[in-house]
Design a protein around this motif. Structure first.
Motif, short mmCIF file in Angstrom:
data_model
loop_
_atom_site.label_atom_id
_atom_site.label_comp_id
_atom_site.label_asym_id
_atom_site.label_seq_id
_atom_site.Cartn_x
_atom_site.Cartn_y
_atom_site.Cartn_z
N GLU A 123 0.84 -1.19 0.00
CA GLU A 123 0.00 0.00 0.00
C GLU A 123 0.88 1.25 0.00
N PRO A 124 0.33 2.39 -0.37
CA PRO A 124 1.10 3.64 -0.31
C PRO A 124 1.70 3.84 1.08
N GLY A 125 2.95 4.26 1.11
CA GLY A 125 3.64 4.46 2.38
C GLY A 125 4.48 3.28 2.82
N ASP A 126 4.27 2.12 2.20
CA ASP A 126 5.09 0.96 2.51
C ASP A 126 6.46 1.09 1.85
N VAL A 127 7.36 0.19 2.20
CA VAL A 127 8.70 0.15 1.61
C VAL A 127 8.89 -1.18 0.89
N LEU A 128 9.46 -1.11 -0.31
CA LEU A 128 9.80 -2.31 -1.07
C LEU A 128 11.29 -2.25 -1.40
N VAL A 129 12.02 -3.26 -0.93
CA VAL A 129 13.44 -3.39 -1.29
C VAL A 129 13.51 -4.31 -2.51
N ILE A 130 14.07 -3.81 -3.60
CA ILE A 130 14.19 -4.59 -4.83
C ILE A 130 15.66 -4.90 -5.05
N ILE A 131 15.97 -6.19 -5.15
CA ILE A 131 17.35 -6.63 -5.32
C ILE A 131 17.50 -7.20 -6.73
N SER A 132 18.43 -6.64 -7.48
CA SER A 132 18.75 -7.14 -8.81
C SER A 132 20.20 -6.81 -9.09
N LEU A 133 21.03 -7.81 -9.27
CA LEU A 133 22.45 -7.57 -9.48
C LEU A 133 22.68 -6.66 -10.68
N SER A 134 22.11 -7.03 -11.83
CA SER A 134 22.32 -6.24 -13.03
C SER A 134 21.37 -5.05 -13.12
N GLY A 135 20.17 -5.18 -12.58
CA GLY A 135 19.19 -4.11 -12.66
C GLY A 135 18.73 -3.79 -14.06
N ARG A 136 18.95 -4.71 -15.01
CA ARG A 136 18.69 -4.40 -16.42
C ARG A 136 17.42 -5.06 -16.96
N ASN A 137 16.89 -6.05 -16.27
CA ASN A 137 15.75 -6.78 -16.79
C ASN A 137 14.43 -6.07 -16.54
N ALA A 138 13.44 -6.40 -17.32
CA ALA A 138 12.15 -5.71 -17.26
C ALA A 138 11.50 -5.83 -15.88
N LEU A 139 11.58 -7.00 -15.26
CA LEU A 139 10.85 -7.21 -14.01
C LEU A 139 11.30 -6.27 -12.90
N PRO A 140 12.57 -6.18 -12.54
CA PRO A 140 12.94 -5.23 -11.48
C PRO A 140 12.75 -3.77 -11.86
N VAL A 141 12.98 -3.45 -13.13
CA VAL A 141 12.79 -2.05 -13.56
C VAL A 141 11.32 -1.66 -13.43
N GLU A 142 10.43 -2.48 -13.95
CA GLU A 142 9.00 -2.17 -13.87
C GLU A 142 8.48 -2.26 -12.44
#
Length: 264
Positions: A123-142
């Motif tokens: 929900e708004p105000g929550d925190v999401l930590v996104i881990i991606s070594l390359s950070g280049r794929n569609a899933l982590p970017v989107e």
């Protein structure tokens, strides 16, 4: 005979005998780089999580493939925050899916992140930590783009070096690092392999899991300390293998039941 560095003379008889020590040296060097160069941002990330806990929000972590391991490492574990939840995407969490290559393919699917977030408890105000070594794929970017559009704070844990050495696989041409409130750079070199040896054509011995897991635990430790500074008892879990651990954890989970989703 033991040398001053603790090694045995026999350890130097073959190049392969030195590889274990070389790997540890490489991992320690990376950890030192992160400690010295990312410490301020790690503190900022930990304090953001503390702010969220204090405000009654929830915290989630996400990673695909091997990047899921550090995300999982913070969820439901002794010494960790009880309110850390895993945002799980079927098929990309690890190598338990068959074929294992399906997970890599799903990371490149446009639109998957939106569907995941639309059906998640975030929900708004929550925190999401996104881990991606390359950070280049569609899933982590989107995932980062859509989360921020929903009012969710995003902490991205990635190797910034990939943005200079690889091409983005997202239509925007951007990387995870471009869509975060806080970026933590793991400093992992492109290719994620620390060692080479004559006669072996490919580099080997990845260190990303070691370093990224350490960063995640440093963030959680900072969050716990920040909460304590504010007079808030951090919702920490104890080991279930020590006396009283189950009772302690049961109390914490009851108190924070509305923010814990791995029990449902």
């Amino acid at each position: 005979m033991v040398d001053s560095d603790g090694s045995h003379a026999s350890d130097r008889s073959n190049p392969s005998d030195r590889l274990a020590g070389q790997y540890f040296d490489a991992a320690i060097d990376l950890l030192r780089q992160v400690r010295d160069q990312e410490g301020g941002r790690i503190t900022e990330a930990g304090r953001l999580i503390a702010d969220t806990v204090e405000a009654g929000g929830r915290v989630f972590s996400f990673g695909a493939g091997h990047s899921s391991l550090p995300a999982q490492d913070t969820v439901y574990r002794a010494g960790g925050l009880a309110i850390m939840n895993l945002l799980s995407v079927p098929g990309v969490v690890g190598v338990d899916v068959r074929p294992a290559t399906l997970g890599s393919a799903l990371e490149r699917v446009d639109g998957l992140a939106g569907a995941v977030l639309d059906t998640s408890p975030l929900e708004p105000g929550d925190v999401l930590v996104i881990i991606s070594l390359s950070g280049r794929n569609a899933l982590p970017v989107e995932m980062a783009m859509n989360a921020r559009a929903l009012g969710i704070k995003v902490i991205g844990l990635t190797s910034v070096a990939y943005a200079d050495a690889t091409k983005s696989r997202h239509a925007s041409g951007t990387y995870l690092k471009d869509h975060c409130d806080i970026v933590l750079d793991s400093r992992i070199p492109v290719g994620d392999a620390e060692l080479t040896l004559p006669g072996i054509d490919a580099p080997f011995a990845p260190a990303s899991t070691v370093v990224t897991s350490a960063i995640m635990q440093a963030v959680v430790a900072t969050a716990a300390g920040a909460l304590a500074e504010r007079g808030i008892d951090p919702p920490l879990l104890r080991s279930g293998n020590v006396d009283g651990g189950h009772d302690w954890n049961g109390r914490v989970m009851r108190e924070y039941a509305d923010r814990i989703f791995y029990r449902q």
